[in-house]
Design a protein around this motif. Structure first.
Motif, short mmCIF file in Angstrom:
data_model
loop_
_atom_site.label_atom_id
_atom_site.label_comp_id
_atom_site.label_asym_id
_atom_site.label_seq_id
_atom_site.Cartn_x
_atom_site.Cartn_y
_atom_site.Cartn_z
N CYS A 248 0.84 -1.21 0.00
CA CYS A 248 0.00 0.00 0.00
C CYS A 248 0.87 1.25 0.00
O CYS A 248 0.58 2.22 -0.71
N GLN A 249 1.94 1.22 0.79
CA GLN A 249 2.85 2.37 0.83
C GLN A 249 3.52 2.58 -0.53
O GLN A 249 3.68 3.72 -0.99
N GLU A 250 3.90 1.48 -1.16
CA GLU A 250 4.56 1.57 -2.47
C GLU A 250 3.59 2.10 -3.53
O GLU A 250 3.96 2.92 -4.38
N MET A 251 2.35 1.62 -3.50
CA MET A 251 1.35 2.10 -4.46
C MET A 251 1.09 3.60 -4.26
O MET A 251 0.95 4.35 -5.22
N HIS A 252 1.03 3.99 -3.00
CA HIS A 252 0.80 5.41 -2.71
C HIS A 252 1.97 6.26 -3.20
O HIS A 252 1.79 7.37 -3.73
N ARG A 253 3.19 5.73 -3.04
CA ARG A 253 4.38 6.46 -3.51
C ARG A 253 4.34 6.64 -5.03
O ARG A 253 4.65 7.72 -5.55
N GLU A 254 3.96 5.59 -5.75
CA GLU A 254 3.92 5.65 -7.22
C GLU A 254 2.87 6.64 -7.71
O GLU A 254 3.13 7.42 -8.62
N ILE A 255 1.69 6.61 -7.09
CA ILE A 255 0.63 7.52 -7.56
C ILE A 255 0.96 8.96 -7.18
O ILE A 255 0.59 9.90 -7.89
N ASN A 256 1.70 9.14 -6.08
CA ASN A 256 2.15 10.49 -5.71
C ASN A 256 3.12 11.04 -6.75
O ASN A 256 3.04 12.20 -7.17
N THR A 257 4.08 10.17 -7.16
CA THR A 257 5.06 10.56 -8.18
C THR A 257 4.36 10.90 -9.49
O THR A 257 4.66 11.90 -10.13
N LEU A 258 3.43 10.04 -9.86
CA LEU A 258 2.68 10.27 -11.10
C LEU A 258 1.91 11.59 -11.01
O LEU A 258 1.89 12.39 -11.95
N GLY A 259 1.27 11.80 -9.85
CA GLY A 259 0.49 13.03 -9.67
C GLY A 259 1.35 14.27 -9.75
O GLY A 259 0.93 15.30 -10.31
N ASN A 260 2.54 14.21 -9.21
CA ASN A 260 3.45 15.36 -9.26
C ASN A 260 3.89 15.67 -10.69
O ASN A 260 4.10 16.83 -11.04
N LYS A 261 4.04 14.62 -11.49
CA LYS A 261 4.46 14.83 -12.88
C LYS A 261 3.39 15.53 -13.70
O LYS A 261 3.70 16.31 -14.60
N ILE A 262 2.13 15.20 -13.42
CA ILE A 262 1.06 15.72 -14.29
C ILE A 262 0.24 16.83 -13.61
O ILE A 262 -0.84 17.18 -14.08
N LYS A 263 0.78 17.39 -12.50
CA LYS A 263 0.00 18.40 -11.78
C LYS A 263 -0.18 19.69 -12.58
O LYS A 263 -1.08 20.48 -12.29
N GLU A 264 0.67 19.90 -13.58
CA GLU A 264 0.56 21.14 -14.36
C GLU A 264 -0.52 21.07 -15.43
O GLU A 264 -0.85 22.07 -16.04
N ILE A 265 -1.04 19.88 -15.67
CA ILE A 265 -2.14 19.76 -16.64
C ILE A 265 -3.37 19.26 -15.89
O ILE A 265 -3.27 18.71 -14.80
N ASP A 266 -4.51 19.44 -16.46
CA ASP A 266 -5.76 19.17 -15.76
C ASP A 266 -6.14 17.68 -15.83
O ASP A 266 -7.08 17.29 -16.51
N VAL A 267 -5.36 16.85 -15.12
CA VAL A 267 -5.66 15.41 -15.07
C VAL A 267 -5.57 14.97 -13.60
O VAL A 267 -4.82 14.06 -13.26
N THR A 268 -6.31 15.63 -12.73
CA THR A 268 -6.22 15.35 -11.29
C THR A 268 -7.23 14.30 -10.81
O THR A 268 -6.97 13.59 -9.84
N ASP A 269 -8.37 14.20 -11.50
CA ASP A 269 -9.43 13.29 -11.03
C ASP A 269 -8.98 11.83 -10.91
O ASP A 269 -9.26 11.19 -9.90
N PRO A 270 -8.30 11.27 -11.93
CA PRO A 270 -7.87 9.87 -11.81
C PRO A 270 -6.90 9.66 -10.65
O PRO A 270 -6.97 8.64 -9.95
N VAL A 271 -6.00 10.62 -10.46
CA VAL A 271 -5.03 10.50 -9.36
C VAL A 271 -5.73 10.50 -8.02
O VAL A 271 -5.44 9.68 -7.13
N ILE A 272 -6.68 11.41 -7.85
CA ILE A 272 -7.44 11.48 -6.59
C ILE A 272 -8.22 10.19 -6.36
O ILE A 272 -8.28 9.66 -5.24
N ALA A 273 -8.82 9.67 -7.45
CA ALA A 273 -9.61 8.44 -7.34
C ALA A 273 -8.74 7.27 -6.90
O ALA A 273 -9.13 6.47 -6.02
N ILE A 274 -7.54 7.15 -7.46
CA ILE A 274 -6.64 6.05 -7.10
C ILE A 274 -6.14 6.22 -5.67
O ILE A 274 -6.08 5.25 -4.90
N LYS A 275 -5.78 7.43 -5.30
CA LYS A 275 -5.33 7.67 -3.92
C LYS A 275 -6.41 7.30 -2.90
O LYS A 275 -6.12 6.74 -1.83
N THR A 276 -7.64 7.61 -3.24
CA THR A 276 -8.77 7.30 -2.34
C THR A 276 -8.91 5.80 -2.14
O THR A 276 -9.08 5.33 -1.02
N GLU A 277 -8.82 5.04 -3.24
CA GLU A 277 -8.95 3.59 -3.15
C GLU A 277 -7.78 2.97 -2.37
O GLU A 277 -7.97 2.05 -1.58
#
Length: 289
Positions: A248-277
């Motif tokens: 779970c910690q590793e999955m959270h780390r990966e989605i955090n890294t992914l989210g940081n990469k794409i934070k400048e474009i409007d693709v936040t909903d999938p990242v938030i959805a994955i973090k929530t799950e």
């Protein structure tokens, strides 16, 4: 790791009742509430509990009732009895009255009659048998709860995979948007200034390198690998709670890294959805041994 088990067994000598409760915990911690006479069997009891429970807080309560046919030996402290009789005689001499100490009087003095230690070896088999019976009931209850958790985890993982699939379909578009954002920043930086040709080429290489670092496919690939491993562990009969927590910690780390990469474009909903799950999974993983 939460559960409850109870068992009652009796024979011609004794009736024993055992209740065991378990709660979530990172390590195995046991608390026993058992009569002192059974202390000689504490090592065997600990070993039995460890056989069925590897992780969590354990409370074990043990009660017993002897059969009417079992008598506890009582010894008489004659020296103590004599002391009381002589004391009564001295008080009588002082008061001028003769004081008679009856058997009833002596029976009311607890120090004179002492219960001897009960021989507990004959109770060992039924004692350990009752504890194991309660542990088996607890184990069955925890396995039933484990099946519910397993289905819960699989549902959450499917939702994450579905969201990742949507992201995968957008990878090229996402990376193109990220590249354009980077390009715009560089053009703005260089606007109106003259730079040597070798500096411009070096800058182009740096831009290409940064664009490569913005590749999100690696994070998606690692997330999918973690999900696959998570599913494998759910099939295991061995304790996997700590490993699932780590995943779970590793999955959270990966989605955090992914989210940081794409934070400048409007693709936040999938990242938030994955973090929530992932957060929902992590919360319930604490219930897994």
């Amino acid at each position: 790791m939460t559960g409850y088990g109870k068992c009652v067994k009796r024979n011609e000598l004794i009736e024993i009742s055992v209740e065991i409760k378990t709660l979530n915990g990172k390590a195995l911690r046991t608390r026993f509430s058992i009569p002192r006479i059974f202390n000689p069997f504490l090592n065997e009891i600990n070993a039995l509990v460890s056989k069925y429970i590897k992780r969590g807080d354990v409370d074990l309560y043990l009660y017993y009732r002897l059969s009417p046919d079992v008598t506890v030996p009582i010894s008489v402290n004659y020296a103590e009895a004599v002391k009381y009789v002589k004391a009564a005689e001295r008080i009588g001499a002082i008061s001028g009255r003769e004081i008679q100490v009856s058997l009833k009087d002596l029976l009311s003095i607890p120090e004179i009659f002492v219960k001897e230690e009960l021989e507990v070896e004959p109770f060992k088999e039924i004692l350990l048998g009752t504890i194991e019976c309660a542990l088996k009931e607890l184990d069955s209850a925890r396995k039933a709860e484990g099946e519910k958790l397993k289905n819960y985890f699989l549902e959450r993982l499917e939702r994450i995979e579905s969201t990742l699939l949507d992201l995968e379909k957008q990878v090229e578009e996402i990376e193109e948007k990220l590249f354009q954002k980077l390009k715009e920043k560089v053009q703005k930086l260089l606007k109106g200034d003259e730079f040597p040709e070798d500096f411009t080429k070096r800058l182009e290489l740096e831009v290409a390198f940064l664009a490569e670092k913005q590749d999100v496919s690696e994070e998606i690939s690692r997330l999918k690998a973690h999900i696959s491993r998570f599913r494998e562990l759910l099939k295991s009969e061995e304790p996997v709670g700590k490993t699932l927590d780590f995943l779970c910690q590793e999955m959270h780390r990966e989605i955090n890294t992914l989210g940081n990469k794409i934070k400048e474009i409007d693709v936040t909903d999938p990242v938030i959805a994955i973090k929530t799950e992932i957060a929902r999974i992590k919360e319930q993983v604490q219930n897994v041994e």
